[in-house]
Each structure stands twice: as structure tokens, then as C-alpha cells.
Scaffold this motif. Structure first.
Motif, mmCIF file in Angstrom:
data_model
loop_
_atom_site.group_PDB
_atom_site.id
_atom_site.type_symbol
_atom_site.label_atom_id
_atom_site.label_comp_id
_atom_site.label_asym_id
_atom_site.label_seq_id
_atom_site.Cartn_x
_atom_site.Cartn_y
_atom_site.Cartn_z
ATOM 1 N N PHE A 1 4.534 -2.540 6.258
ATOM 2 C CA PHE A 1 3.226 -2.844 5.973
ATOM 3 C C PHE A 1 2.833 -3.582 7.253
ATOM 4 O O PHE A 1 3.190 -4.525 7.853
ATOM 5 C CB PHE A 1 3.273 -3.999 5.103
ATOM 6 C CG PHE A 1 3.521 -3.579 3.774
ATOM 7 C CD1 PHE A 1 2.728 -3.116 2.541
ATOM 8 C CD2 PHE A 1 4.908 -3.442 3.151
ATOM 9 C CE1 PHE A 1 2.946 -2.702 1.640
ATOM 10 C CE2 PHE A 1 5.295 -3.075 2.169
ATOM 11 C CZ PHE A 1 4.167 -2.629 1.135
ATOM 12 N N PHE A 2 1.670 -2.809 7.751
ATOM 13 C CA PHE A 2 0.820 -3.409 8.928
ATOM 14 C C PHE A 2 0.125 -4.566 8.519
ATOM 15 O O PHE A 2 -0.159 -4.615 7.171
ATOM 16 C CB PHE A 2 -0.019 -2.649 9.443
ATOM 17 C CG PHE A 2 0.523 -1.324 10.316
ATOM 18 C CD1 PHE A 2 1.072 -1.309 11.608
ATOM 19 C CD2 PHE A 2 0.918 -0.074 9.681
ATOM 20 C CE1 PHE A 2 1.688 -0.418 12.312
ATOM 21 C CE2 PHE A 2 1.433 0.794 10.337
ATOM 22 C CZ PHE A 2 1.907 0.775 11.786
ATOM 23 N N ARG A 3 0.116 -5.831 9.190
ATOM 24 C CA ARG A 3 -0.603 -6.979 8.617
ATOM 25 C C ARG A 3 -2.062 -7.114 9.489
ATOM 26 O O ARG A 3 -2.446 -6.324 10.420
ATOM 27 C CB ARG A 3 0.327 -8.085 9.164
ATOM 28 C CG ARG A 3 1.929 -7.855 9.001
ATOM 29 C CD ARG A 3 2.161 -7.778 7.475
ATOM 30 N NE ARG A 3 3.518 -7.446 7.148
ATOM 31 C CZ ARG A 3 4.608 -8.058 7.474
ATOM 32 N NH1 ARG A 3 4.583 -9.378 7.503
ATOM 33 N NH2 ARG A 3 5.938 -7.524 7.117
ATOM 34 N N THR A 4 -2.725 -8.199 9.088
ATOM 35 C CA THR A 4 -3.826 -8.612 9.659
ATOM 36 C C THR A 4 -3.657 -9.306 11.125
ATOM 37 O O THR A 4 -4.801 -9.473 11.732
ATOM 38 C CB THR A 4 -4.688 -9.799 8.716
ATOM 39 O OG1 THR A 4 -3.694 -10.714 8.616
ATOM 40 C CG2 THR A 4 -5.103 -9.003 7.532
ATOM 41 N N ALA A 5 -2.619 -9.709 11.230
ATOM 42 C CA ALA A 5 -1.927 -10.156 12.648
ATOM 43 C C ALA A 5 -1.265 -9.201 13.283
ATOM 44 O O ALA A 5 -0.531 -8.647 12.592
ATOM 45 C CB ALA A 5 -1.385 -11.560 12.512
ATOM 46 N N PRO A 6 -1.230 -8.939 14.690
ATOM 47 C CA PRO A 6 -0.533 -8.142 15.418
ATOM 48 C C PRO A 6 1.237 -8.491 15.445
ATOM 49 O O PRO A 6 1.243 -10.000 15.610
ATOM 50 C CB PRO A 6 -1.065 -7.784 16.827
ATOM 51 C CG PRO A 6 -1.739 -9.136 16.966
ATOM 52 C CD PRO A 6 -2.117 -9.584 15.616
ATOM 53 N N SER A 7 2.156 -7.797 15.870
ATOM 54 C CA SER A 7 3.351 -8.160 16.108
ATOM 55 C C SER A 7 4.107 -7.401 17.182
ATOM 56 O O SER A 7 4.063 -6.198 17.077
ATOM 57 C CB SER A 7 4.245 -8.191 14.824
ATOM 58 O OG SER A 7 5.459 -8.519 14.955
ATOM 59 N N ALA A 8 4.856 -7.971 18.039
ATOM 60 C CA ALA A 8 5.412 -7.207 19.200
ATOM 61 C C ALA A 8 6.346 -6.188 18.332
ATOM 62 O O ALA A 8 7.275 -6.711 17.726
ATOM 63 C CB ALA A 8 6.063 -8.279 19.962
ATOM 64 N N GLY A 9 6.358 -5.037 18.905
ATOM 65 C CA GLY A 9 7.056 -4.009 18.348
ATOM 66 C C GLY A 9 6.972 -3.645 16.892
ATOM 67 O O GLY A 9 7.663 -2.946 16.401
ATOM 68 N N GLY A 10 5.899 -4.124 16.256
ATOM 69 C CA GLY A 10 5.873 -3.866 14.760
ATOM 70 C C GLY A 10 7.036 -4.753 14.017
ATOM 71 O O GLY A 10 7.280 -4.009 12.847
ATOM 72 N N LEU A 11 7.601 -5.633 14.378
ATOM 73 C CA LEU A 11 8.747 -6.200 13.769
ATOM 74 C C LEU A 11 8.613 -7.450 12.943
ATOM 75 O O LEU A 11 9.339 -7.623 11.861
ATOM 76 C CB LEU A 11 9.781 -6.677 14.991
ATOM 77 C CG LEU A 11 10.324 -5.397 15.660
ATOM 78 C CD1 LEU A 11 10.976 -6.027 16.950
ATOM 79 C CD2 LEU A 11 11.068 -4.355 15.033
ATOM 80 N N PHE A 12 7.241 -8.027 13.088
ATOM 81 C CA PHE A 12 6.830 -9.138 12.002
ATOM 82 C C PHE A 12 8.149 -9.950 11.751
ATOM 83 O O PHE A 12 8.377 -10.175 10.646
ATOM 84 C CB PHE A 12 6.155 -8.195 10.603
ATOM 85 C CG PHE A 12 5.019 -7.550 11.127
ATOM 86 C CD1 PHE A 12 4.044 -8.080 11.370
ATOM 87 C CD2 PHE A 12 5.235 -6.078 11.012
ATOM 88 C CE1 PHE A 12 2.890 -7.339 11.523
ATOM 89 C CE2 PHE A 12 4.124 -5.158 11.430
ATOM 90 C CZ PHE A 12 2.825 -5.893 11.679
ATOM 91 N N PRO A 13 8.301 -10.843 12.580
ATOM 92 C CA PRO A 13 9.229 -11.895 12.376
ATOM 93 C C PRO A 13 8.875 -13.086 11.500
ATOM 94 O O PRO A 13 9.672 -13.760 11.141
ATOM 95 C CB PRO A 13 9.625 -12.418 13.666
ATOM 96 C CG PRO A 13 8.468 -12.178 14.412
ATOM 97 C CD PRO A 13 7.830 -10.761 14.015
#
Length: 251
Positions: A106-118
Motif C-alpha cells: 500500500f502506497f501512503r499519503t506520506a512518502p517513504s525511502a525505498g517504499g519500505l514504510f517503517p
């Protein structure tokens, strides 16, 4: 004078980490990524689940107005939030915008480095219509709340945050943890930099969403880590608290 300040700076652990994790053209770290071991980008909890209303994508305050009006607010009224407002706030903070990888990412409303969403989001509910006070975990795929503990934990969170009384008076407190292996899997020791960048994106989303909803908001970085970790039931090693925010209706 400057040399003395530099020497003092060099004794700080933060400076040592910043220096040790700098990228150098002639000494770039080599990492082979095993996609079969990529960590999950979200977690789920067992327990009673409360679905949140679907977010409203139309109308409301413009982005530019929200940016101009954004400020930290620490005084909250005793008025409860509606379930719709809470759902809109949480989705704006860190909700899913689209799905990929066979409907498991799931992509989010906030970005995340590498799409890893920690980052994981927990919600301490004090005054929300139709929801009992308690500690909840926000489910990204289901856009809902899973109950972890019943009760109002504002007093405990205020004590754990160096006595900041706003955590006891807010309608909700948002608590963000970092699941460290998610980012370390790709970026190694430099990953902690990206984790705190990710948390900053999430915090700004909260401010803008709260402003657009006419709510007061104040983010919090001062807290006794292990006291909050214990409240959440996380180990403080693989998952640890990194940021919080108090939100409610302003006077």
C-alpha cells in the motif's frame, strides 16, 4: 572559538553517527538485496476492529490555506471528535492511496525511502464519538482501528512525555513507532536517517490534515522511550517509539 565548538561537537554520539554514515564516492557500501526476505510494510493486530468512514476527497480547506494556517496548538477543549473526523485525520496522516504487488503493498499519503514504510501508527483515544477510550493500532489495509487496550491513557502518556499536560487534555494522541528492520534491510546503518525523515513527513501530514479539519495539533519529540514502548507493548529494539502528536478541538 569555532574550533572549540567543533571539538565539543565531535564528542557527541549524534555527530559520530552522522560522520560514520556519510556516503563517499570511493567507498560506497555494497549490499545485495534478497527480495525473498523483504520485510512486510505494515503490521496487523488481532482484536476488536473498528472500521473508519471512507475519507472525503472533495472540498475542504485548500493546501495553500492549510500551509499558511498551520501552527502548533496545545490547548484543547473537551469536545469529542466525530468518527468521520478521526478517520479523515488518520487517513490524511498515513492512509493508503493505492495498492500494488498483488494487492499486498500500500502506497501512503506520506512518502517513504525505498517504499519500505517503517512507521506504524497507534492511537490513544480519549474523546471520540462512538469509540470507547483505549489504545488502538491503525490498520493501513483496512483503514480502521484495532483495540489493543481499554482505558484512557492520557495521564500515562503525559507522565511519559516529561509532564506535558496537553497529552492528557487532547481528544486523541497519535504515537508513531519505527519498525527498524524494514529500512535497515535495504539501507543498513544509514537507514536510521531515512526513518526519521519518514517520521517527519508523517508529522507534517498530521499538522496539515488537522489544520484542514479545524483541529489543534502539536507534535512531540520529548518522551521516555521505554515508558511509551511498554505502554504500546513493543520491544524497543526491532520496534520503538520515535514521535507523537496530540490532536483535539481548540478553544
Amino acid at each position: 572559538m569555532l574550533n572549540k565548538e567543533v571539538r565539543a561537537l565531535e564528542t557527541h554520539l549524534g555527530y559520530e553517527y552522522q560522520t560514520a554514515t556519510k556516503y563517499q564516492r570511493d567507498a560506497m557500501p555494497s549490499r545485495r538485496l534478497d527480495m525473498s526476505t523483504i520485510p512486510d510494510s505494515y503490521k496487523e493486530h488481532d482484536g476488536p476492529h473498528i472500521p473508519l468512514p471512507k475519507p472525503n476527497m472533495q472540498g475542504g480547506l485548500s493546501l495553500w490555506d492549510a500551509l499558511a494556517r498551520r501552527k502548533s496548538g496545545r490547548r484543547f477543549s473537551e469536545a469529542p471528535l466525530s468518527l468521520e473526523i478521526l478517520g479523515q485525520l488518520l487517513w490524511g496522516t498515513y492512509g493508503a492511496t493505492r495498492v500494488a504487488r498483488e494487492e499486498s503493498f500500500f502506497f501512503r499519503t506520506a512518502p517513504s525511502a525505498g517504499g519500505l514504510f517503517p512507521v506504524e501508527m497507534y492511537v490513544s483515544v480519549h474523546r471520540v464519538s462512538s469509540i470507547e477510550p483505549g489504545l488502538y493500532h491503525y490498520s493501513v489495509p483496512r483503514h480502521g482501528l484495532t483495540l489493543l487496550k481499554e482505558g484512557d491513557f492520557g495521564k500515562e502518556l503525559a507522565a511519559a512525555s516529561l509532564g506535558q499536560g496537553m497529552l492528557q487534555k487532547s481528544a486523541v494522541n497519535l504515537i508513531w513507532t519505527a519498525v527498524l528492520p524494514r529500512t535497515f534491510w535495504k539501507y543498513g546503518e544509514r537507514g536510521i536517517r531515512y526513518i526519521y525523515m519518514d517520521a517527519g513527513h508523517v508529522g507534517q501530514n498530521t499538522y496539515l490534515a488537522a489544520t484542514a479539519l479545524g483541529l489543534g495539533c502539536c507534535t512531540i519529540g520529548a518522551f521516555f522511550d521505554e515508558e511509551v514502548n511498554q505502554l504500546l507493548g513493543v520491544d524497543g529494539t526491532s520496534e520503538t517509539t520515535i514521535y507523537m502528536a496530540s490532536v483535539g478541538k481548540s478553544y
